[in-house]
Design an enzyme around this catalytic site. Structure first.
Site, short mmCIF file in Angstrom:
data_model
loop_
_atom_site.label_atom_id
_atom_site.label_comp_id
_atom_site.label_asym_id
_atom_site.label_seq_id
_atom_site.Cartn_x
_atom_site.Cartn_y
_atom_site.Cartn_z
N LYS A 135 19.61 81.85 33.75
CA LYS A 135 19.26 80.43 33.89
C LYS A 135 19.26 79.73 32.54
O LYS A 135 19.64 78.56 32.43
CB LYS A 135 17.89 80.29 34.55
CG LYS A 135 17.44 78.84 34.71
CD LYS A 135 16.17 78.70 35.52
CE LYS A 135 15.77 77.25 35.66
NZ LYS A 135 14.57 77.05 36.51
N HIS A 279 54.58 95.77 61.96
CA HIS A 279 54.19 94.37 61.84
C HIS A 279 53.04 94.01 62.79
O HIS A 279 53.10 93.02 63.51
CB HIS A 279 55.39 93.45 62.07
CG HIS A 279 56.54 93.73 61.15
ND1 HIS A 279 56.40 93.80 59.78
CD2 HIS A 279 57.84 94.01 61.41
CE1 HIS A 279 57.58 94.08 59.23
NE2 HIS A 279 58.47 94.21 60.20
#
Length: 528
Positions: A135, A279
């Site tokens: 922070k 596929h």
């Protein structure tokens, strides 16, 4: 005096960093094993409890949760009020934090881990320090990843301090880490006794997910797309994420998707089954009394499309099967095991990937996640129970016969086989099959009768087609009677479909008029 606080479970190169900080005039604070390692290396270091004047307590659960620590991290260096308060309470600025966390992930990954073990490896002080330091990254350098040590050392050598951009980058990594760490804990606790929750479970309206073990892939679906593979913690033993690769080059993005699709089909069956996928769609699926027979039928199902595909079998690969597999160009073979001579035979093919996956466990309920632009779609996996895994001896409870003509035993077997396959074919999906193999597969067409035409054409090209207990299997209802009419025109005598259309009766009329049988299973299986 400038202070640095070092407390790490991963001590990779920590002595190098400690030495550099001392060289630059920084006073070191540390705890536990990290303090011991630094002290034994002859590097000057002070214990946190001697600095705070407050002892470690509660079996080490409380040691860095102290105002002299967090005040030193959070105090704004350019605030006169903050500086006056820090001076009043004898709080020195801590400008460097080198911290990583208790090994919670490693702990819960152990097979014999107890709940108490897991809880004791939930780090409290570490994340608290990291968040405080991050922070205040305008002034504090916080490093939690040993991969960033070299940059820290280089910047200290060049300028005597770190750059704002580097500190901001490090702060972002801190919140990535603590988010990941907290999500692992949240998921563990959420799932630990989920079956015993006898109270309302109110989910948040947000979803946090985390993944591990990033594996960079050569590219994505196409060469210009970057891609990576991340795994969940402790993936299911029957998943592609848990597979063990025995041979061959790295799996590609498309390989992983196809392998996942093939495994899901194979896991529908208890009897020996062989699945070929190309596929994301099956090009051949077959069962048999042996795995060799199952593969032979799978190959016959489509001996053209299997070229360059993926094959999954749910029995160990024998030498006899390996000899047949070796005749075909395949990308991947997945099995529960490979017999030694079979493995030796297949390893002669340099680029063929050989993987093992467990088939011991049935697929447990899970959620599927699909990303769309700007969001995430979440759904339960399609694990409906209307399709029996065991042999059918009578009409399953959820199925209904919609026609006057009843299905015979062979047709029931074929219907069950067909529906277990067609649910994994891209919608609109139609397959023609008998009780042990696919004969024609129509996938992904914009209308159902179009898929039916493709499937029928493929089936009619095979010597085995349109003989015996062959059926048309559909992943969803027939919206009009044209598909049933087409089936009759090509000699198909049985249709299985979920039902549910307002026009179901139109297709039933066609079947009754032509002495066909139609069964409705009750569950739609769209796969988009």
């Amino acid at each position: 005096m400038t202070y640095a606080l070092l407390s790490v479970s991963d001590k990779t190169n920590i002595l190098t960093v400690a030495s550099k900080l001392v060289e630059k005039g920084v006073q070191l604070l540390s705890t536990g094993g990290t303090y011991k390692a630094i002290q034994e290396a002859g590097i000057p270091v002070q214990t946190v409890d001697s600095y705070t004047g407050f002892p470690e307590m509660l079996d080490g659960r409380v040691k860095t949760l102290h105002p002299k620590i967090h005040g030193g991290l959070l105090g704004l260096r350019d605030s006169e009020e903050h500086q006056a308060t820090m001076k009043e309470h004898d709080i020195a600025a801590i400008d460097y934090v080198i911290v990583n966390l208790y090994p919670f992930k490693e702990t819960i990954s152990q097979n014999d881990v107890t709940l108490q073990d897991a809880i004791e490896n939930i780090d409290i002080g570490g994340p608290s320090m990291l968040r405080s330091a991050a922070k205040n990254y305008q002034s504090v350098t916080v490093v939690t990843d040993p991969a960033d040590y070299d940059t820290l050392i280089n910047q200290l050598d060049q300028d005597g301090q770190t750059t704002f951009a580097f500190r901001q980058y490090l702060a972002g990594k801190v919140f990535q880490l603590t988010s990941h760490y907290d999500t692992l804990i949240a998921d563990y606790l959420k799932n630990f006794n989920a079956g015993e929750q006898d109270f309302p479970v109110n989910e948040w309206d947000h979803k946090t997910m985390t993944f591990i073990d990033k594996e960079s892939l050569r590219y994505g679906e196409n060469g210009h797309q970057k891609a990576a593979f991340y795994k969940t913690l402790n993936p299911a033993a029957n998943s592609i994420a848990a597979a063990k690769q025995l041979h061959g080059k790295q799996l590609s993005y498309n390989n992983l998707k196809d392998a996942d699709a093939a495994l899901k089909i194979a896991q529908e069956f208890d009897e020996p089954v062989a699945v070929a996928v190309k596929h994301m769609n099956p090009c051949g699926v077959a069962v048999g009394s042996t795995i060799e027979e199952a593969f032979d039928r799978c190959f016959q199902a489509d001996n053209v499309s299997i070229y360059g595909g993926i094959v999954v079998v749910n029995r160990p690969v024998t030498l006899a099967l390996a000899n047949e597999l070796a005749k075909i160009f395949l990308e991947i073979i997945i099995a529960p095991a490979f017999e030694d001579d079979a493995l030796a035979r297949l390893e002669k093919k340099k680029n063929l990937r050989l993987l093992t996956v467990s088939f011991d466990e049935k697929v447990a309920p899970y959620q599927e996640f699909i990303s769309i632009t700007g969001g995430l779609l979440v759904q339960d996996a399609d694990l409906s129970d209307e399709l029996p895994r065991q042999e059918i001896t009578a009409l399953p409870e959820q199925w209904t016969v919609a026609t006057k003509r009843q299905p015979d035993q062979a047709q029931l077997d074929a219907m069950n086989f067909g529906m277990k396959v067609v649910k994994h074919v891209k919608s609109n999906a139609i397959i023609i099959n008998n009780e042990y193999m696919t004969l024609g597969i129509g996938a992904g067409q914009m209308n159902r009768v179009g898929s039916a035409r493709i499937a029928i054409k493929q089936a009619e090209e095979k010597d085995a087609a349109l003989k015996g207990a062959y059926v048309m299997s559909s992943d969803a209802f027939l919206p009009m009677d044209d598909t049933a009419t087409l089936a009759h025109e090509h000699g198909i005598q049985a249709i299985v479909q979920p039902g549910g259309s307002i026009h179901d009766e139109d297709s039933v009329v066609v079947c009754d008029a032509n002495d066909m049988t139609m069964v409705m299973t009750g569950n739609r299986h769209f796969r988009h």
